[in-house]
Design a protein around this motif. Structure first.
Motif, PDB file in Angstrom:
ATOM      1  N   THR A 156      55.340 -31.799 -29.840  1.00 28.58           N
ATOM      2  CA  THR A 156      54.187 -31.914 -28.954  1.00 28.58           C
ATOM      3  C   THR A 156      54.605 -32.065 -27.496  1.00 28.58           C
ATOM      4  N   GLY A 157      55.900 -32.253 -27.250  1.00 30.29           N
ATOM      5  CA  GLY A 157      56.363 -32.466 -25.885  1.00 30.29           C
ATOM      6  C   GLY A 157      56.200 -33.899 -25.426  1.00 30.29           C
ATOM      7  N   GLU A 158      55.829 -34.794 -26.330  1.00 28.83           N
ATOM      8  CA  GLU A 158      55.660 -36.202 -25.979  1.00 28.83           C
ATOM      9  C   GLU A 158      56.717 -37.037 -26.682  1.00 28.83           C
ATOM     10  N   ILE A 159      57.148 -38.093 -26.020  1.00 25.69           N
ATOM     11  CA  ILE A 159      58.122 -39.002 -26.609  1.00 25.69           C
ATOM     12  C   ILE A 159      57.980 -40.364 -25.957  1.00 25.69           C
ATOM     13  N   ASP A 160      58.107 -41.402 -26.744  1.00 32.83           N
ATOM     14  CA  ASP A 160      58.104 -42.761 -26.204  1.00 32.83           C
ATOM     15  C   ASP A 160      59.539 -43.253 -26.044  1.00 32.83           C
ATOM     16  N   ILE A 161      60.321 -43.124 -27.108  1.00 28.61           N
ATOM     17  CA  ILE A 161      61.715 -43.547 -27.052  1.00 28.61           C
ATOM     18  C   ILE A 161      62.507 -42.740 -28.079  1.00 28.61           C
ATOM     19  N   ALA A 162      63.727 -42.400 -27.738  1.00 33.09           N
ATOM     20  CA  ALA A 162      64.638 -41.720 -28.665  1.00 33.09           C
ATOM     21  C   ALA A 162      65.969 -42.443 -28.587  1.00 33.09           C
ATOM     22  N   GLN A 163      66.580 -42.629 -29.731  1.00 36.39           N
ATOM     23  CA  GLN A 163      67.855 -43.334 -29.799  1.00 36.39           C
ATOM     24  C   GLN A 163      68.947 -42.372 -30.237  1.00 36.39           C
ATOM     25  N   ALA A 164      70.167 -42.610 -29.783  1.00 36.52           N
ATOM     26  CA  ALA A 164      71.336 -41.814 -30.174  1.00 36.52           C
ATOM     27  C   ALA A 164      71.135 -40.331 -29.862  1.00 36.52           C
ATOM     28  N   LEU A 165      70.714 -40.035 -28.667  1.00 34.71           N
ATOM     29  CA  LEU A 165      70.510 -38.665 -28.221  1.00 34.71           C
ATOM     30  C   LEU A 165      71.856 -37.951 -28.146  1.00 34.71           C
ATOM     31  N   PRO A 166      72.034 -36.818 -28.799  1.00 36.77           N
ATOM     32  CA  PRO A 166      73.297 -36.076 -28.699  1.00 36.77           C
ATOM     33  C   PRO A 166      73.581 -35.682 -27.248  1.00 36.77           C
ATOM     34  N   SER A 167      74.828 -35.770 -26.852  1.00 34.78           N
ATOM     35  CA  SER A 167      75.183 -35.524 -25.451  1.00 34.78           C
ATOM     36  C   SER A 167      74.827 -34.116 -24.986  1.00 34.78           C
ATOM     37  N   ASP A 168      74.791 -33.145 -25.906  1.00 34.08           N
ATOM     38  CA  ASP A 168      74.455 -31.789 -25.487  1.00 34.08           C
ATOM     39  C   ASP A 168      72.965 -31.613 -25.184  1.00 34.08           C
ATOM     40  N   LEU A 169      72.152 -32.639 -25.443  1.00 33.00           N
ATOM     41  CA  LEU A 169      70.730 -32.568 -25.115  1.00 33.00           C
ATOM     42  C   LEU A 169      70.366 -33.379 -23.872  1.00 33.00           C
ATOM     43  N   VAL A 170      71.314 -34.100 -23.299  1.00 30.99           N
ATOM     44  CA  VAL A 170      71.029 -34.981 -22.162  1.00 30.99           C
ATOM     45  C   VAL A 170      70.443 -34.210 -20.989  1.00 30.99           C
ATOM     46  N   ASP A 171      71.066 -33.103 -20.604  1.00 27.31           N
ATOM     47  CA  ASP A 171      70.564 -32.334 -19.465  1.00 27.31           C
ATOM     48  C   ASP A 171      69.161 -31.787 -19.728  1.00 27.31           C
ATOM     49  N   GLN A 172      68.910 -31.322 -20.930  1.00 25.71           N
ATOM     50  CA  GLN A 172      67.595 -30.792 -21.289  1.00 25.71           C
ATOM     51  C   GLN A 172      66.525 -31.884 -21.171  1.00 25.71           C
ATOM     52  N   VAL A 173      66.834 -33.075 -21.618  1.00 27.71           N
ATOM     53  CA  VAL A 173      65.878 -34.185 -21.547  1.00 27.71           C
ATOM     54  C   VAL A 173      65.643 -34.590 -20.094  1.00 27.71           C
ATOM     55  N   ARG A 174      66.713 -34.652 -19.308  1.00 27.09           N
ATOM     56  CA  ARG A 174      66.557 -34.997 -17.891  1.00 27.09           C
ATOM     57  C   ARG A 174      65.728 -33.937 -17.156  1.00 27.09           C
ATOM     58  N   LEU A 196      62.363 -36.783 -18.094  1.00 28.04           N
ATOM     59  CA  LEU A 196      62.422 -38.051 -18.817  1.00 28.04           C
ATOM     60  C   LEU A 196      63.617 -38.874 -18.339  1.00 28.04           C
ATOM     61  N   GLU A 197      63.489 -40.177 -18.447  1.00 33.55           N
ATOM     62  CA  GLU A 197      64.549 -41.092 -18.028  1.00 33.55           C
ATOM     63  C   GLU A 197      65.492 -41.361 -19.192  1.00 33.55           C
ATOM     64  N   ILE A 198      66.778 -41.416 -18.895  1.00 32.78           N
ATOM     65  CA  ILE A 198      67.772 -41.712 -19.921  1.00 32.78           C
ATOM     66  C   ILE A 198      68.522 -42.969 -19.506  1.00 32.78           C
ATOM     67  N   ALA A 199      68.578 -43.925 -20.407  1.00 29.29           N
ATOM     68  CA  ALA A 199      69.357 -45.143 -20.195  1.00 29.29           C
ATOM     69  C   ALA A 199      70.595 -45.025 -21.076  1.00 29.29           C
ATOM     70  N   GLU A 200      71.766 -45.035 -20.450  1.00 29.59           N
ATOM     71  CA  GLU A 200      73.007 -44.885 -21.206  1.00 29.59           C
ATOM     72  C   GLU A 200      73.710 -46.216 -21.358  1.00 29.59           C
ATOM     73  N   THR A 201      74.285 -46.406 -22.529  1.00 28.22           N
ATOM     74  CA  THR A 201      75.111 -47.580 -22.775  1.00 28.22           C
ATOM     75  C   THR A 201      76.164 -47.194 -23.800  1.00 28.22           C
ATOM     76  N   TYR A 202      77.318 -47.816 -23.706  1.00 28.52           N
ATOM     77  CA  TYR A 202      78.339 -47.609 -24.736  1.00 28.52           C
ATOM     78  C   TYR A 202      77.960 -48.491 -25.904  1.00 28.52           C
ATOM     79  N   GLN A 203      78.188 -48.003 -27.100  1.00 26.86           N
ATOM     80  CA  GLN A 203      77.658 -48.704 -28.259  1.00 26.86           C
ATOM     81  C   GLN A 203      78.707 -49.415 -29.103  1.00 26.86           C
TER      82      GLN A 203
END
Length: 193
Positions: A1-19, A23-30
């Motif tokens: 639907t093009g809507e999202i509230d929160i997504a966890q463990a986003l694959p790195s190859d999708l980061v640019d597409q999401v940005r 959408l905002e991305i909060a990165e942290t080492y896990q």
């Protein structure tokens, strides 16, 4: 639907597409470490410290981080935990990518033409596990080490690790969270043989 509230463990190859989608991305080492294990209890060239050092020099870890992980990882600097964990030593220096030094050490260890060795890796257990292992095999080939890679389903890989039946070199990963303490991992590398 093009809507999202929160997504966890986003694959790195999708980061640019999401940005790009705004959408905002909060990165942290896990608190996860990807490592190559050398089983020194098996009769193989990795029993020699110089060979283990050579294999460290042979792998371009920064290229793997940038190329396969999109820059969304950091080098452990020869340790089992990152700087976010108790027990991390900021004074340790990582092995630089130095194929010539790797070849020198292999020659000193009696393998001037390299050698052939079995290597194991899982698929489906860790992010980019199979492709990371394949990249490592390519780097080892560059210094004359022909690693015959066997990729197994994750559950089989874990069972074989527990049984001690993996190859003399294997790709693995582990979490050191939620403790964020090197002690969480050290027990895996103790032996009473």
């Amino acid at each position: 639907t093009g809507e999202i509230d929160i997504a966890q463990a986003l694959p790195s190859d999708l980061v640019d597409q999401v940005r790009t989608a705004g959408l905002e991305i909060a990165e942290t080492y896990q608190g996860r470490a990807h490592i190559v294990v050398f089983d020194v209890f098996k009769d193989s060239p990795v029993r020699d410290r110089r060979v283990r050092q050579a294999l460290n020099y042979a792998i371009d870890k920064q290229a793997i981080i940038k190329g396969l992980l999109g820059g969304h990882a950091r080098e452990l600097r020869g340790q089992l935990v990152g700087p976010d964990a108790f027990g991390y030593n900021p004074d340790l220096e990582p092995y630089p990518f130095d194929p010539e030094r790797a070849k020198e050490l292999l020659a000193e260890a009696g393998f001037p033409d390299g050698f052939e060795i079995a290597m194991s890796a899982p698929v489906g257990g860790y992010y980019q596990d199979k492709t990371t292992a394949e990249a490592i095999v390519g780097y080892l080939e560059g210094v004359g080490v022909r690693a015959n890679l066997t990729v197994r389903e994750y559950a089989t890989h874990i069972s074989m690790r527990a049984e001690g039946t993996l190859d003399p070199i294997f790709f693995h990963a582990f979490n050191y969270f939620p403790q964020m303490d090197a002690d969480r991992i050290m027990g895996w590398f103790l032996s009473y043989k």
